[in-house]
Design a protein around this motif. Structure first.
Motif, PDB file in Angstrom:
ATOM      1  N   ALA A 101       0.840  -1.203   0.000  1.00 22.37           N
ATOM      2  CA  ALA A 101       0.000   0.000   0.000  1.00 22.37           C
ATOM      3  C   ALA A 101       0.877   1.255   0.000  1.00 22.37           C
ATOM      4  N   ALA A 102       1.920   1.238   0.821  1.00 20.28           N
ATOM      5  CA  ALA A 102       2.816   2.398   0.889  1.00 20.28           C
ATOM      6  C   ALA A 102       3.405   2.694  -0.487  1.00 20.28           C
ATOM      7  N   GLN A 103       3.801   1.636  -1.149  1.00 21.73           N
ATOM      8  CA  GLN A 103       4.384   1.752  -2.487  1.00 21.73           C
ATOM      9  C   GLN A 103       3.411   2.425  -3.447  1.00 21.73           C
ATOM     10  N   LYS A 104       2.144   1.959  -3.385  1.00 22.71           N
ATOM     11  CA  LYS A 104       1.127   2.511  -4.281  1.00 22.71           C
ATOM     12  C   LYS A 104       0.869   3.985  -4.001  1.00 22.71           C
ATOM     13  N   LEU A 105       0.954   4.335  -2.698  1.00 23.53           N
ATOM     14  CA  LEU A 105       0.637   5.708  -2.301  1.00 23.53           C
ATOM     15  C   LEU A 105       1.859   6.608  -2.344  1.00 23.53           C
ATOM     16  N   GLY A 106       3.019   6.034  -2.594  1.00 28.80           N
ATOM     17  CA  GLY A 106       4.248   6.825  -2.555  1.00 28.80           C
ATOM     18  C   GLY A 106       4.635   7.235  -1.150  1.00 28.80           C
ATOM     19  N   LEU A 107       4.243   6.445  -0.170  1.00 29.29           N
ATOM     20  CA  LEU A 107       4.595   6.742   1.225  1.00 29.29           C
ATOM     21  C   LEU A 107       5.795   5.909   1.648  1.00 29.29           C
TER      22      LEU A 107
END
Ligand SMILES: Cc1cc2nc3c(=O)[nH]c(=O)nc-3n(C[C@H](O)[C@H](O)[C@H](O)COP(=O)(O)OP(=O)(O)OC[C@H]3O[C@@H](n4cnc5c(N)ncnc54)[C@H](O)[C@@H]3O)c2cc1C
Lengths: 308, 781
Positions: free
Chosen positions: B382-388
């Protein structure tokens, strides 16, 4: 002084014997060992360091009637330089000796390097060169080294014994050309050309595990070109292999990127890996190419007097 | 005012180590009473087959053989062991000491040979002929769960032994509203606990007293005592676990061989011993994990979790293990999946499916290594998808200090605990920013370097209101401590726990010494003996420091009050003026002082020195029950490097921050973390029990089942957060399992990070060079 002993180890005899029953003979000479082996007509087994044999006895994969222990035979214990700068290695020479001996480091640095990859210290401290070559594990370092270094294996048998070229010794996994009553007494390594570049590359799952693949390389260089090459690999066939086509390919040429690509293809084409739990045939084939490229580069650099 | 010396919290060297490290430990196998008979088992080489006939006649004729037994010979001598449960949709599977009518896994004991030595018993194995009629394979858990699948236990009517669902909120609606969704099918392969000491049992039967004594390599001697009394219908059974060389959950269940030696000792009137060899350990000790998890996480555009769903299939092997049941591992995957995060909407479904492989059972971390692997992978995806940054998405979603106590989506309650603090502290010690910068440089140079974070929370020191295994009818929530000062002044403290590597002889002595006012070296801890205390269930589930530590605290405080009362008479003061420390009762600021030895003499022997009506025995027993238990949490941060050509993975840096409450002994805590992380690295990179499609074990020796060695384990940094638990006596939280929970997830995330540029996802553990090779090859296609 009190008369009791400080430590009183309890006797555990008869509790954990996993092997089937056998008789035991500690031979004092090569002649005695060969005679005993021959008298057993296939039911006897030589035991040296026991590092491969004992597990097989415990799993009852082997049930010899007689174990002939050769570890006490003094005539099998030697390691000496030959006049030409080669080595004569007695069959009972331990892995640890080959790994650490200054003589081996000077004459065959590739061998001491390879030996550091054999199992763990405790095993290297017992395992012998005669045992490893006779056992002929397709992923063991010493058979690979024997093939790489064109070793000549001297044997003793009731018929008197002979000399076998390493290339002819290994037939299949755990199978050699040694006869039922024949034992290895000595391994002779012919001298290397001066300033031979060398390298050994291996990948195993954990430190000390049998290799998934390994490559040994020797290169002699004259006038910026490879004058002789020896490339051996293991873990990728039933026996250690020489990559003859790859050796021929680089002979007379300087090592560069495009030659390395060709070499990798030649090496990969030469092997016939098996799939097992730890690596597929495809991965092993991939690995052997990667390792050959690295080893040839390192050996080339060493031959040129550079740091690999 | 004088204060008593602090012993809790000091890095005392382990009191058991001089004994264990100099070879003076005494393990079950070290005991061989005169006349002992030895057992060897003929085990099934079929994974699912009917036993047509067994011919033992040749074996019986072999030298030294005393008896050869099959299930038929045991009829009427023993009742089957049945792990019952309060769970709905649960099917118990009776366990007999020897396979009856059919076999259900390769390695199941079928025939027992009893002989004068193990050697002779092994020889006689070759004299047994078994005729099998093979039955259809029940090896793949998803196929076995199908309605028309061949049945392993006909009486159950299904292979789905447990079915359970946790539901909170409106998951489908919340998921549909999520701006970001990540999902995956995850696989964590089967592993084995692999204690150095293999399972070993020695039974002795006293014909005169009709009493049985069993020495066993067990983590749960109290539970074994209770069940043996029942199934053997005996008035008295004593079960002793002497020094035990590791368990990791593999010695926390009742075993067929364990029951069998008891039956034989009673029947034959001689001591009977069985010592498992490594092959037997690999093929018959309870195994761990083996789950398939299909999970999806939905988040808003800021990265806040909205909804989580999971479908879990747990391959539980051939039997529902006693006492834990087959629900133990897979159900906890679902109940712990939401982790330390705020998850408003959750649906977790689980099916525990019987297959023809050895039973799974407790394994260090139970359920949570898998749930953490899945949840922490989803968080990174999820972090990857959100750029977090992976750290930021976690900080955003942790249950915060104001929200404690927090009831999770599956009903578990987190008490005040340092979720955020662990992450912050681990990242600080790891130099997270610095390492990310170094990673960027390395990656620019073509190196595959990855960093992985894993945070988790676990329930430890579980009390009587929850079972250590969902639905299990045995009370695992109470511990007993009996403290005594005997007539020589020596202090002994007896417990129902059974230390097998945890160092409880040291930590419990520290608690007793400080609370009682005794010298540390003067406290003897008795554990692992069902006769030592009336009730106790053993050491598992990160419970012993909390439960036995709590009971020790209560008993020591009560005993100290007795010491104060008795000494007051002798010192001529009131009890309130007496202080106890270092093995003395004394009046601070005066020369009035009496040692435990003098006190004990006065109490027990010098009758008259204390008024008869005031004399009390210097002894105290207390029960402790933390009711719900407490929360332990931790964050692991690691850095790995993968060779871009060989795909060999090296773990280079490792940092753990953990909150185990009030620390009894930092040395032991660090040791437990180091060992557990090593085990977690094994689970992440090396260890896998491989069975073929016929149910044959392929990893049948330590050449093929790879446990990490010292070379594969990096140096591990541990930062402790000493936040006293509000929920337990003493403020302790349990911590023995934790490292194994965090490490697989942290390594998986680091490996995934290292492979990020290839667009490859890690969804299967262990991840090996071979698996990476295949992932890359398939990507290239
Ligand atoms: C855990 C473990 C890991 C290992 N890892 C590696 C590894 O990474 N690489 C590696 O190369 N090896 C490895 N080994 C094997 C080890 O190197 C053995 O020592 C070696 O293969 C056998 O030597 P030995 O002297 O112990 O022979 P033994 O075990 O005594 O004998 C092996 C066989 O050779 C025969 N034999 C022995 N000596 C002679 C002789 N002089 N003439 C004829 N026959 C003879 C025996 O009859 C037997 O069949 C490992 C072993 C173990 C236990």
């Amino acid at each position: 002084m009190p008369s009791w002993k400080k430590d009183c180890p309890c006797s555990r005899a008869n509790e954990f014997m996993k092997p089937a029953q056998f008789e035991y003979l500690r031979a004092a000479s090569i002649a005695e060992a060969v005679a005993a082996l021959s008298a057993q007509a296939g039911e006897g087994k030589i035991i040296a360091g026991g590092q491969s044999l004992v597990p097989m006895l415990n799993f009852r994969l082997l049930k010899p009637l007689l174990l002939i222990d050769i570890m006490g035979i003094a005539e099998l214990k030697f390691l000496e330089e030959t006049p030409g700068g080669g080595l004569r290695i007695g069959a009972l020479t331990k892995h640890h000796t080959l790994e650490t001996s200054p003589l081996v480091k000077r004459l065959f640095p590739v061998l001491s390097e390879a030996m550091s990859h054999v199992a763990h210290l405790a095993i290297r401290n017992r395992g012998t060169i005669g045992g490893s070559l006779s056992h002929a594990d397709p992923a063991a370092e010493l058979p690979l080294m024997a093939v790489l270094l064109d070793a000549r294996i001297r044997t003793a048998s009731p018929e008197g014994g002979r000399t076998i070229a390493a290339a002819d010794l290994f037939v299949a996994a755990l199978t050699t050309r040694l006869l039922e009553s024949e034992i290895i007494v000595e391994v002779e390594l012919p001298a290397l050309a001066p300033a031979t570049g060398w390298a050994f590359e291996e990948v195993s799952r954990r430190a000390g595990d049998f290799a998934l693949a390994a490559v040994g390389v020797l290169l002699a260089v004259e006038k910026g070109k490879v004058s002789s090459a020896s490339i051996a690999m293991m873990g990728v066939a039933e026996t250690p292999l020489r990559a003859a086509r790859a050796e021929a390919l680089i002979k007379g040429r300087a090592i560069d990127a495009s030659l390395l690509d060709e070499l990798v293809t030649a090496v990969r084409d030469a092997c016939e890996p098996n799939t097992d739990l730890h690596a597929s045939a495809d991965y092993r084939r991939h690995l052997v190419g990667v390792l050959a490229r690295r080893a040839v580069i390192a050996a080339w650099k060493r031959a040129l007097g550079e740091q690999p | 005012m004088q204060t008593r010396p602090k012993i809790i919290g000091t890095a005392a060297k382990r009191l058991e180590d001089p004994r264990l490290l100099t070879g003076h430990g005494s393990y079950v196998d070290d005991k061989t009473p005169a006349g002992t008979l030895h057992v060897a088992f003929r085990r099934s080489d079929q994974s699912h087959a009917t036993i047509l006939s067994i011919d033992c006649s040749e074996a019986l004729k072999m030298p030294g053989v005393v008896a050869v037994l099959t299930a038929r010979d045991l009829e009427g001598l023993v009742k089957p062991v049945v792990a019952t449960s309060k769970m709905r949709d649960y099917h118990a599977t009776p366990i007999y000491p020897l396979a009856r009518d059919k076999v259900r896994y390769v390695g199941e004991p079928v025939v027992a040979i009893v002989a004068e030595s193990r050697y002779l018993a092994e020889d006689a194995l070759e004299g047994i002929a078994i005729e099998f009629d093979t039955l259809p394979n029940v090896v793949d858990p998803e196929q076995a769960a199908a309605p028309d699948a061949p049945l392993l236990h006909e009486d159950a009517g299904t292979n789905v032994i447990v079915r359970r669902e946790f539901l909170r909120g409106d998951v489908d609606l919340a998921m549909a509203a999520a701006a970001i969704r990540v999902n995956r099918r995850f696989r964590f392969h089967r592993k084995t606990p692999m204690a150095i000491e293999t399972r070993t049992y020695l039974a002795e039967y006293d014909q005169g007293r009709k009493s049985l004594q069993l020495h066993t390599t067990s983590q749960i001697p109290g539970i074994i005592r209770d069940v043996l009394t029942d199934i053997l219908d005996l008035p008295t059974v004593r079960v002793v676990a002497p020094d035990v060389g590791g368990g990791f959950g593999g010695k926390a269940s009742v075993y067929q061989e364990e029951i069998l030696v008891c039956i034989l000792a009673r029947k034959l009137g001689r001591p009977v011993k069985w010592t498992g060899d490594r092959l037997e350990d690999l093929s018959s000790t309870s195994q761990g994990f083996d789950e398939i998890v299909e999970a999806e996480l939905g988040l808003d555009e800021q990265g806040r979790i909205l909804a989580l769903t999971a479908e879990v299939v747990g391959d539980i092997g051939a039997y529902s293990i006693y006492p834990w049941t087959a629900g133990l591992e897979p159900v906890q995957v679902v109940s712990f999946l939401p982790g330390p995060y705020r998850v408003a909407h959750y649906r977790g479904r689980v099916r525990a499916v019987a297959t023809s492989k050895p039973p799974t059972g407790p394994y260090r971390g139970v359920g949570r290594p898998t749930s953490t692997f899945v949840m922490e992978r989803l968080m990174d995806m999820a972090a990857q998808k959100l750029g977090l940054d992976p750290r930021e998405i976690r900080l955003l979603n942790f249950v915060s200090q104001e929200e404690f106590p927090y009831k999770t989506a599956s009903g578990i309650v987190w008490d005040r605990s340092g979720f955020t603090e662990c992450l912050t502290s681990a990242c600080a010690a790891f130099d997270y920013e610095g390492q990310r910068a170094a990673q960027a440089v390395a990656r620019a140079a073509g190196r595959w370097v990855g960093i992985g974070i894993a945070s988790y929370a676990e329930l430890t020191g579980i009390g009587s209101r929850i079972s250590a295994s969902p639905g299990m009818p045995i009370n695992t929530g109470t511990e007993t401590a009996t403290l005594k000062i005997d007539s020589t002044g020596a202090v002994t403290a007896a417990f129902g726990v059974a230390s097998h590597g945890q160092g409880l002889e040291t930590t419990l002595a520290q608690v007793v010494a400080e609370e009682l006012g005794a010298r540390l070296a003067a406290v003897t801890i008795i554990h692992g003996d069902s006769a030592a205390v009336p009730h106790g269930t053993g050491t598992y589930a990160s419970r012993s420091a909390v439960l036995a530590g709590g009971a020790a605290t209560l008993a020591a405080r009560a005993l100290r009050e007795k010491v104060e009362r008795m000494s007051a008479h002798l010192l001529g003061v009131t009890a309130a003026e007496v202080m106890v420390a270092d093995g003395f009762a004394f009046v601070p600021g005066s020369d009035k002082k009496i040692s435990f030895r003098e006190l004990a003499k006065a109490v027990y022997s010098e009758v008259g020195r204390i008024p008869a009506e005031a004399r009390e025995s210097l002894e105290e027993t207390k029960l402790y029950d933390p009711f719900f238990g407490t929360t332990t949490c931790s964050t692991h941060v690691t850095q790995v490097e993968i060779d871009p050509e060989t795909y060999v993975i090296k773990v280079q840096r490792y940092q753990v921050a953990e909150d185990c409450g009030r620390i009894i002994n930092p040395l032991i805590v660090a040791g437990q973390v180091h060992g557990a992380v090593a085990q977690g690295i094994g689970a992440a990179l090396f260890e896998e029990m491989v069975y073929d499609e016929m149910g044959q074990l392929l990893t049948a020796s330590l050449v093929d089942y790879l446990v990490p060695t010292a070379v594969e384990i990096p140096s591990i940094g541990v930062s402790h957060l000493d936040t006293e638990s509000p929920s337990t006596v003493g403020g302790f939280r349990g911590m023995g399992e934790g490292g194994t929970i965090g490490a697989p997830a942290a390594i998986a995330n680091a490996v995934a990070d290292a492979l990020n540029h290839l667009n490859i996802l890690i969804d299967e553990l262990p991840v090996t060079p071979e698996r990476i090779f295949q992932l890359i090859k398939n990507k290239e296609k």
